[in-house]
Design an enzyme around this catalytic site. Structure first.
Site, PDB file in Angstrom:
ATOM      1  N   SER A   1      72.385  26.081  63.741  1.00 63.58           N
ATOM      2  CA  SER A   1      71.616  27.101  64.023  1.00 63.58           C
ATOM      3  C   SER A   1      70.738  27.403  64.953  1.00 63.58           C
ATOM      4  O   SER A   1      70.245  26.184  65.194  1.00 63.58           O
ATOM      5  CB  SER A   1      70.794  27.592  62.489  1.00 63.58           C
ATOM      6  OG  SER A   1      71.493  27.858  61.565  1.00 63.58           O
TER       7      SER A   1
HETATM    8  C1  LIG Z   1      75.092  28.248  60.114  1.00 66.53           C
HETATM    9  S1  LIG Z   1      75.841  26.815  59.291  1.00 66.53           S
HETATM   10  C2  LIG Z   1      74.459  25.741  58.650  1.00 66.53           C
HETATM   11  C3  LIG Z   1      73.332  25.219  59.701  1.00 66.53           C
HETATM   12  C4  LIG Z   1      72.600  24.122  59.544  1.00 66.53           C
HETATM   13  N1  LIG Z   1      71.858  24.255  58.261  1.00 66.53           N
HETATM   14  C5  LIG Z   1      71.992  23.441  60.555  1.00 66.53           C
HETATM   15  O1  LIG Z   1      71.418  22.493  60.586  1.00 66.53           O
HETATM   16  O2  LIG Z   1      71.922  24.081  61.636  1.00 66.53           O
HETATM   17  C6  LIG Z   1      76.361  27.353  57.803  1.00 66.53           C
HETATM   18  C7  LIG Z   1      77.108  26.506  56.895  1.00 66.53           C
HETATM   19  O3  LIG Z   1      77.370  27.076  55.586  1.00 66.53           O
HETATM   20  C8  LIG Z   1      78.722  26.559  55.294  1.00 66.53           C
HETATM   21  N2  LIG Z   1      78.939  27.249  53.882  1.00 66.53           N
HETATM   22  C9  LIG Z   1      79.659  28.329  54.041  1.00 66.53           C
HETATM   23  N3  LIG Z   1      79.924  28.825  52.581  1.00 66.53           N
HETATM   24  C10 LIG Z   1      79.236  27.683  51.547  1.00 66.53           C
HETATM   25  C11 LIG Z   1      79.199  27.483  50.441  1.00 66.53           C
HETATM   26  N4  LIG Z   1      79.705  28.278  49.499  1.00 66.53           N
HETATM   27  N5  LIG Z   1      78.608  26.555  50.026  1.00 66.53           N
HETATM   28  C12 LIG Z   1      77.820  25.447  50.978  1.00 66.53           C
HETATM   29  N6  LIG Z   1      78.088  25.625  52.307  1.00 66.53           N
HETATM   30  C13 LIG Z   1      78.921  26.638  52.629  1.00 66.53           C
HETATM   31  C14 LIG Z   1      79.635  26.435  56.166  1.00 66.53           C
HETATM   32  O4  LIG Z   1      80.719  25.727  55.899  1.00 66.53           O
HETATM   33  C15 LIG Z   1      78.612  26.228  57.476  1.00 66.53           C
HETATM   34  O5  LIG Z   1      78.694  24.775  57.759  1.00 66.53           O
END
Ligand SMILES: C[S@@+](CC[C@H](N)C(=O)[O-])C[C@H]1O[C@@H](n2cnc3c(N)ncnc32)[C@H](O)[C@@H]1O
Length: 411
Positions: free
Chosen positions: A78
């Protein structure tokens, strides 16, 4: 390696934090000092390898780390500005037990700094590639005590519960029961929640069986996958160039609306002038969504604007709109010579004049009464809560929840 003229990581971290401070000052919402300190410590470049150092420290840039077969981003690290905003909303204290849903490594490393040696951080991602990557990056900075697990965040991570804080870093369309159940009473949940098609990072406190908002801010995130995945309906008005995005449960007469776009447009000025940097969208759009029947979003590409098909307030993004049968209206603006712009409404279809007026009016009410009024109050109740037990307000029904959005008196 930076050259003699290029700033190194330490200088870039200081520059990053200063840039975020400036941005937050415009919004009158400073960053939590503990979050600033953590951002000055954690080497973000380790979590986004392969890009120029300066880009790793650009305050508003998310770095996409995975796309699906259609090229849509499904995982990213992010943007630092959003990370700082959400961690400030989260209000993490030393010793807290924190669950992060959606991993990337960087946010988890910052959380580790914030909770200190007596706290605990669990980070869950549905995607095994992301889990492996986050573990590797965290290990590279010596952060070996964050537990990164593969799990569908819809169900939380019961093994580590209860948590003092839960931060969801993926866009959610609902708040599943596990998040409330795994949070201590009085604990805080921060989640990018899609409300009537609009995504806001909402800070909630758990109060018994409910979640009560403490604030919200504009944000954008990749969509949740897995059991909580809920898609919006896209209604094309002109190929991929102009389309409406309808929220769950909404319908539209696509053929009639396509015909409407070809009919002459009607314009209604609202009389509401917004400043160039005024963060009005956060509240105004939510106000429109909760006061107008048939609220949706219109997206028009740059090409559509060049072709004269549509003039939304910004090309490529979701602009507030409404539909009624074969007529639709959306927000536009007329830039003013002195800076800023007057919001106006454009409408197409057989009832364009009436719908334009109907859409312009709540803009005027907001401009007159709500501009400096307190923000919306958002309270999430479990699904099945009887109407009589809900507070007054706009009710958004989802499979797990009944969310009530109300607007405190302007005072
Ligand atoms: C924007 S990224 C996370 C960014 C992260 N927190 C960082 O340190 O920058 C969003 C993440 O959510 C994950 N995601 C999507 N659906 C999900 C779910 N149902 N449970 C857990 N993770 C999920 C995606 O695989 C993706 O890696």
């Amino acid at each position: 390696m930076p050259t003699a003229d290029e700033p190194g990581p330490d200088a870039l971290r200081r520059k990053l934090v200063a840039a975020i401070d400036d941005w937050r000052a415009e919004l009158f919402a400073p960053v939590d000092p503990a979050v600033r300190a953590a951002m000055l410590t954690i080497p973000r470049e380790v979590f986004v390898p392969g890009i120029p150092l300066a880009d790793a420290y650009d305050e508003h840039s998310a770095v996409v780390t995975k796309r699906d077969a259609h090229g849509i981003a499904i995982s990213s690290v992010s943007a630092p500005s959003i990370v700082a905003m959400m961690l400030t909303q989260l209000d993490v204290r030393p010793g807290h037990r924190v669950l992060e849903i959606g991993s990337g490594g960087y946010n988890a490393a910052l959380l580790r700094e914030l909770v200190g040696p007596d706290g605990r951080v669990t980070s869950a991602d549905v995607d095994p590639d992301v889990v492996e990557r986050a573990r590797r990056c965290l290990a590279a900075i010596g952060c070996t005590d964050v537990e990164v697990v593969q799990a569908d965040g819809e169900f939380g991570v019961p093994d580590g519960a209860p948590y003092d804080r839960i931060v969801v870093t993926v866009e959610a369309a609902d708040t599943p029961p596990a998040w409330v159940a795994q949070l201590v009473d009085g604990g805080r949940l921060v989640v990018p929640l899609r409300l009537c098609g609009l995504t806001r990072s909402v800070a909630f406190d758990r109060v018994g069986r409910t979640l009560v908002s403490r604030g919200y801010e504009l944000c954008g995130f990749v969509r949740m996958r897995g059991a909580g995945e809920r898609r919006e309906l896209r209604v094309s008005l002109d190929g991929d160039d102009v389309y409406l995005v309808l929220d769950d449960g909404q319908h539209a007469d696509a053929a009639a609306l396509r015909t409407a776009l070809r009919r002459p447009r009607v314009e209604r000025p609202t009389g509401v002038v917004v400043g160039p940097e005024e963060p009005y969208v956060e509240h105004l759009d939510l106000w429109l969504a909760t006061t107008l029947r048939g609220f949706c979003l219109l997206t028009a590409s740059e090409r559509a604007v060049e072709r004269g098909l549509a003039y939304p307030t910004w090309a490529g993004g979701g602009t507030p709109a409404i539909t009624r049968g074969g007529t639709f209206a959306y927000r536009s603006w007329r830039r003013q010579a002195a800076g800023g712009a007057e919001l106006s409404v454009l409408a197409h279809g057989p009832d364009a004049a009436e719908l334009a007026e109907e859409f312009a009016e709540p803009h005027r009410v907001w401009g007159r009464d709500r501009r400096t009024a307190p923000p919306a109050r958002i309270v999430v109740h479990p699904a099945g809560t009887p109407d009589a037990e809900l507070p007054a307000g706009f009710v958004l029904d989802r499979p797990h929840t009944r969310t009530v959005i109300s607007w405190p008196d302007a005072g």
